[in-house]
Design an enzyme around this catalytic site. Sequence first.
Site, mmCIF file in Angstrom:
data_model
loop_
_atom_site.group_PDB
_atom_site.id
_atom_site.type_symbol
_atom_site.label_atom_id
_atom_site.label_comp_id
_atom_site.label_asym_id
_atom_site.label_seq_id
_atom_site.Cartn_x
_atom_site.Cartn_y
_atom_site.Cartn_z
ATOM 1 N N LYS A 236 8.124 -8.007 8.838
ATOM 2 C CA LYS A 236 8.109 -7.639 7.420
ATOM 3 C C LYS A 236 9.421 -6.940 7.102
ATOM 4 O O LYS A 236 10.069 -6.381 7.980
ATOM 5 C CB LYS A 236 6.952 -6.670 7.133
ATOM 6 C CG LYS A 236 6.530 -6.615 5.693
ATOM 7 C CD LYS A 236 5.586 -7.741 5.343
ATOM 8 C CE LYS A 236 5.256 -7.782 3.881
ATOM 9 N NZ LYS A 236 4.150 -8.720 3.597
ATOM 10 N N ASP B 59 6.894 -10.753 -1.380
ATOM 11 C CA ASP B 59 5.798 -9.772 -1.385
ATOM 12 C C ASP B 59 5.979 -9.050 -2.724
ATOM 13 O O ASP B 59 6.591 -9.608 -3.652
ATOM 14 C CB ASP B 59 5.891 -8.825 -0.171
ATOM 15 C CG ASP B 59 4.614 -8.009 0.044
ATOM 16 O OD1 ASP B 59 3.643 -8.544 0.584
ATOM 17 O OD2 ASP B 59 4.574 -6.829 -0.368
#
Length: 449
Positions: free
Chosen positions: A130, A170
């Site tokens: 991430k 995201d």
Amino acid sequence: MATKMDERLEFVYQEILKRNPGEAEFHQAVREVLESIGPVLTKYPEFRERKIIQRICEPERQIIFRVPWLDDRGEVQINRGFRVQFNSALGPYKGGLRFHPSVYLGIVKFLGFEQIFKNALTGLPIGGGKGGSDFDPKGKSDNEVMRFCQSFMTELWRYIGEYTDVPAGDIGVGGREIGYMFGQFKRLTSKYEAGVLTGKGLDWGGSLVRTEATGYGATFFVAEMLKARSDSFGGKTCTVSGSGNVAIYTVEKIHQLGGKVVACSDSDGVIHDDKGIDLELLKQLKERERRRISDYVGYRKHATYVAGGNIWAVPCQVAMPSATQNEINGKDAATLVKNGCIAVGEGANMPTTPEGIKVFLDAGIAYGPGKAANAGGVATSALEMQQNATRDSWTFEFTEQKLASIMRTIHQNCWETAEEFGSKGNYVVGANAAGFIKVAKAMVAHGLI
Ligand code: NDP
Ligand code: 2IT
């Protein structure tokens, strides 16, 4: 959730707290997994012998970098960029980039940690990672967003690639940002390496259904949970928090399956529309015009907007948190249950606090945790990678069917794994144990690395 933890795991957890001070969200995500896997370690003693837990909780690599850019007034701005390459046991690191002022290492690590197990559950060959930045896209011009994305990629490009690490979107990162980053990656490398990013535009390597995938997938997952209880979305009143990518396509799929979404939100407030959210209006305001949810009531006179309102106070039978972490606390969860909520499907990552999860599990409602329920987004990213690798592009129907089938399999896997480890109907245990076992077995096979 079983708040008691196996004694030996408690010791491991205390070590993790010491090694990672000040990262509350990361601690929370780790604790939830450790609370689920006691029985797994009894079945697989080799995981303990090889210190798989200690290794899985330590990212393989963490990159933190300066992102300087010029705003429209010509003033220098500095943000911080992150990429945490958490685990590559099952494939190249895979996971989104978040641009939000709240981003710091603890957020990126919680998201990267969850991503390991989520990606394992998809059954596709992707590891977990991430990244993101504390850049705030709100109120920035298109040119400012472009200059920021170019500067961000000018540092990130050397660490990513089709076979190493594949970022995506995201919070705060959608098609526009992926476009600017892809353009800069191409310019820096002189390569058209489509598989380096997912969530691309349809004309330049993107996959149909990727935009819809997280919301659709989460709704499919809830439909499966309801089916396991001989129930369905038909005629159900639902609430969906947020009004971004995940929320919009959750509303769309719920409506297609016969449910009615009566409320959604943003960080400023909540709209309530008894007649059902007008999806086209929502898309117009949020996707095309980039406006606030409060503007909705200017077009639908019977709808109401409450600034600072709490969406979980709106009675519903199905709740789908689709905004951010820890948006449902213990009190909110109790309110939902009291008002007749029978199913919760997490489109967002870790939207429910540990106290909230306990309320849902104690009440025996169908509770689908994010790492299972929202895996459809990253799964469809992996389908985008497959299409890029074969230079193919699949139809909407074909891709959506694949997504639906992946979500059914995840549901079944979580269900069966929970039952195997003595927690029938507990999707938290099912998702954590099933994801963990898959990654742990690969790590054992790869030796001490
Ligand atoms: P978007 O940026 O498109 O939308 C985010 C929405 O959540 C906005 O309505 C935003 O409101 C709200 N929100 C964000 N941060 C906060 C906050 N701190 N407090 C209150 N509201 C907030 O993001 P996505 O829809 O892509 O992501 C939503 C959630 O889904 C996140 O948890 C993300 O990690 C998760 N997710 C996303 C996937 C994807 O494919 N995009 C895949 C799997 C999970 P505002 O505009 O006011 O900030
Ligand atoms: O949290 C997530 O799974 C995402 N933001 C999507 C990741 C991806 O690589 O598609």
